[in-house]
Scaffold this active site. Structure first.
Site, mmCIF file in Angstrom:
data_model
loop_
_atom_site.group_PDB
_atom_site.id
_atom_site.type_symbol
_atom_site.label_atom_id
_atom_site.label_comp_id
_atom_site.label_asym_id
_atom_site.label_seq_id
_atom_site.Cartn_x
_atom_site.Cartn_y
_atom_site.Cartn_z
ATOM 1 N N PRO A 1 1.527 4.437 3.338
ATOM 2 C CA PRO A 1 2.309 4.628 2.258
ATOM 3 C C PRO A 1 0.979 5.518 1.297
ATOM 4 O O PRO A 1 -0.013 5.157 1.200
ATOM 5 C CB PRO A 1 2.424 3.234 2.034
ATOM 6 C CG PRO A 1 1.428 2.417 2.639
ATOM 7 C CD PRO A 1 1.130 3.148 3.885
ATOM 8 N N THR B 1 1.800 6.891 -2.652
ATOM 9 C CA THR B 1 2.452 7.056 -3.912
ATOM 10 C C THR B 1 2.652 8.802 -4.374
ATOM 11 O O THR B 1 1.268 9.044 -4.596
ATOM 12 C CB THR B 1 2.058 6.447 -5.027
ATOM 13 O OG1 THR B 1 2.166 4.908 -4.977
ATOM 14 C CG2 THR B 1 2.682 6.748 -6.666
ATOM 15 N N ALA C 1 4.965 2.870 -1.956
ATOM 16 C CA ALA C 1 4.968 1.622 -2.524
ATOM 17 C C ALA C 1 6.177 1.784 -3.656
ATOM 18 O O ALA C 1 6.218 2.629 -4.365
ATOM 19 C CB ALA C 1 3.430 1.349 -3.530
ATOM 20 N N GLN D 1 7.227 0.152 1.905
ATOM 21 C CA GLN D 1 6.018 -0.921 1.261
ATOM 22 C C GLN D 1 6.698 -1.496 0.115
ATOM 23 O O GLN D 1 7.179 -0.685 -0.700
ATOM 24 C CB GLN D 1 4.822 -0.106 1.065
ATOM 25 C CG GLN D 1 3.829 -1.058 0.850
ATOM 26 C CD GLN D 1 2.458 -0.278 0.408
ATOM 27 O OE1 GLN D 1 2.551 0.393 -0.752
ATOM 28 N NE2 GLN D 1 1.418 -0.289 1.220
ATOM 29 N N TYR E 1 -3.472 -4.722 -6.518
ATOM 30 C CA TYR E 1 -2.016 -4.784 -7.115
ATOM 31 C C TYR E 1 -1.897 -6.459 -7.099
ATOM 32 O O TYR E 1 -2.699 -7.242 -6.598
ATOM 33 C CB TYR E 1 -0.970 -3.975 -6.383
ATOM 34 C CG TYR E 1 -1.279 -2.632 -6.805
ATOM 35 C CD1 TYR E 1 -0.972 -1.926 -7.882
ATOM 36 C CD2 TYR E 1 -1.745 -1.783 -5.476
ATOM 37 C CE1 TYR E 1 -1.349 -0.537 -7.951
ATOM 38 C CE2 TYR E 1 -1.884 -0.442 -5.550
ATOM 39 C CZ TYR E 1 -1.722 0.282 -6.906
ATOM 40 O OH TYR E 1 -2.010 1.427 -7.090
ATOM 41 N N ARG F 1 -0.013 -5.601 4.238
ATOM 42 C CA ARG F 1 -1.155 -5.051 4.239
ATOM 43 C C ARG F 1 -2.438 -5.641 3.454
ATOM 44 O O ARG F 1 -2.124 -6.233 2.419
ATOM 45 C CB ARG F 1 -0.731 -3.475 3.699
ATOM 46 C CG ARG F 1 -2.069 -2.375 3.661
ATOM 47 C CD ARG F 1 -1.565 -1.222 2.910
ATOM 48 N NE ARG F 1 -2.135 -0.155 3.485
ATOM 49 C CZ ARG F 1 -2.537 1.066 2.843
ATOM 50 N NH1 ARG F 1 -2.257 1.050 1.499
ATOM 51 N NH2 ARG F 1 -3.022 2.163 3.693
#
Length: 428
Positions: A92, A94, A125, A167, A246, A293
């Site tokens: 994944p 962004t 994401a 994700q 995050y 993840r």
């Protein structure tokens, strides 16, 4: 499930690793649930066993009668109900090409369909609620318009022969009122060091508000609802993002989680939120459709962790019996002792994202050799980010030993449009 103990599993970086993950997405700036099975014609696997297609006896060995010249990266596998033609996963990343409301733009369907030869695509994401958005123009999954937008993407990938997970990521303190119109929420009022990118450029990060018990419960429910919407949108499953600084990662770290209630303090309390999110998602869509993840010790987005050897084994112990589709480890390095600890502790499929140079150029082979080392050390699938970003036909190029396209760093994030996105050439 039978536990794989041969080989080692590495955290995608040690505690003292340089800042930033391998994939731009996460720099702030990649039949039986949980089992990998041989899918060569006529192959039969024991239900519940995590069997590497490279060997009937364990990860890394060559199957009887196979050519030693064939890289294990190109051998087929099964991930739950999915038949994967190879073991290369698009990580994944962004790319900021969704609309301002989080609805995927048509160009995203083109981008992902171009890369449909990956064994599995894990789409970028995507926020499960409005306050969880990190940066401008990232996708979302909390209303019907988001489902419709993502359905166009999954349909294009499916028509091209591909398979996709989505994700799900909540930014926590990585966000800004200028982007969302909302004040960021986090485990504790500990701000992100430095700046956050917003629609008007980089701005100093704000001090997040500590989440209340009701907000924690609501966020868990939002992840579950987003997972149901993802299945409705045509995804084969979702990946819960507990990595790269995050929200879920913030709960795991004592540096960003200073709570004194049941979600902070001891390791068992700090892993609680992540476990609750994963369990809620499992209840919503089934364990065979859920991956997780993690990024032990990765310092992206100002993260620090001084007890990864306690936190991550405890987290895996809490998750191991859920029958998840996979565990995805960021910056995996088979030379790190924690890799072996995690591999031995995880009974199902392990996706490893190699610890390739970041920042800096990729190796000329795009991570092929690093991926092969990880397969030999016990990983089941290999997730690559920037290599897929610049090479829509990465699988074909690696099979042929062809040169890879150089990455145009100026177009990784925040810029929009097709340049550095859908205009990378494929082999003629």
């Amino acid at each position: 499930m039978s536990t794989i103990t041969s080989g080692t599993v590495a955290p995608e970086r040690e505690t003292k690793a340089p800042a930033g993950p391998t994939e731009p997405a996460d720099r702030g700036t990649e039949a039986t649930a949980g089992a990998i099975a041989v899918t060569e014609p006529g192959a039969v696997t024991e239900p519940g066993a995590a069997v590497d297609a490279a060997s009937p006896t364990g990860p890394g060995a060559a199957p009887t009668g196979s050519s030693p010249a064939v890289s294990p990266l190109f051998r087929p596998a099964r991930l739950g109900a999915l038949r994967l033609p190879n073991r290369l996963v698009m990580a994944p990343m962004t790319r900021n090409r969704a609309g301002a409301t989080g609805v995927p733009e048509p160009i995203m369907a083109t981008y992902y369909a171009q890369r449909a030869t990956a064994g599995l695509i894990i789409a970028e994401a995507t926020t499960p609620n409005a306050v969880g958005a990190t940066y401008p123009d990232i996708p979302a999954m909390y209303d019907d318009s988001h489902v419709a937008g993502w359905r166009r993407v999954t349909s294009a990938v499916r028509e091209a022969g591909g398979r996709m997970f989505l994700q799900l990521q909540h930014g926590g303190r990585v966000g800004h009122p200028e982007t969302t119109g909302l004040h960021p929420l986090a485990p504790s009022p500990v701000p992100l060091p430095g700046t956050v990118f917003t629609p008007s450029g980089h701005r100093e990060a704000v001090v997040p508000r500590e989440m209340t018990a009701d907000q924690i419960d609501a966020t868990v429910a939002d992840f579950a609802a987003a997972a149901r919407r993802a299945i409705d949108a045509g995804f084969a499953g979702v990946e819960v993002h507990a990595a790269n600084g995050y929200l879920l990662h913030q709960f795991l770290s004592g540096a960003t989680n200073r709570r004194t209630d049941g979600y902070g303090g001891p390791v068992a309390h700090r892993i609680r939120f992540t476990v609750e999110v994963v369990r809620a998602v499992v209840e919503a869509i089934g364990p065979e459709r859920v991956g997780v993840r993690i990024a032990p010790g990765v310092t992206a987005n100002g993260m620090t962790e001084d007890d990864v050897e306690e936190v991550y084994p405890a987290l895996l112990e809490a998750l191991r019996d859920l029958g998840l589709a996979y565990l995805h480890v960021v910056f995996a390095d088979p030379d790190r002792p924690l890799f072996g600890t995690l591999r031995a502790a995880w009974p199902g499929t392990l996706v490893a994202n190699p610890a390739l140079p970041w920042p800096g150029p990729l190796p000329a082979d795009g991570g092929r050799a690093a991926g092969e080392r990880l397969l030999a050390a016990g990983a089941d699938l290999i997730a690559l980010g920037r290599s897929f970003l610049a090479n829509p036909d990465l699988v074909a190029r690696m099979r042929a030993g062809a040169a890879l396209n150089p990455i145009r760093d100026a177009h990784l994030m925040y810029v929009g449009g097709e340049t550095g996105y859908t205009d990378y050439p494929a082999l003629s």
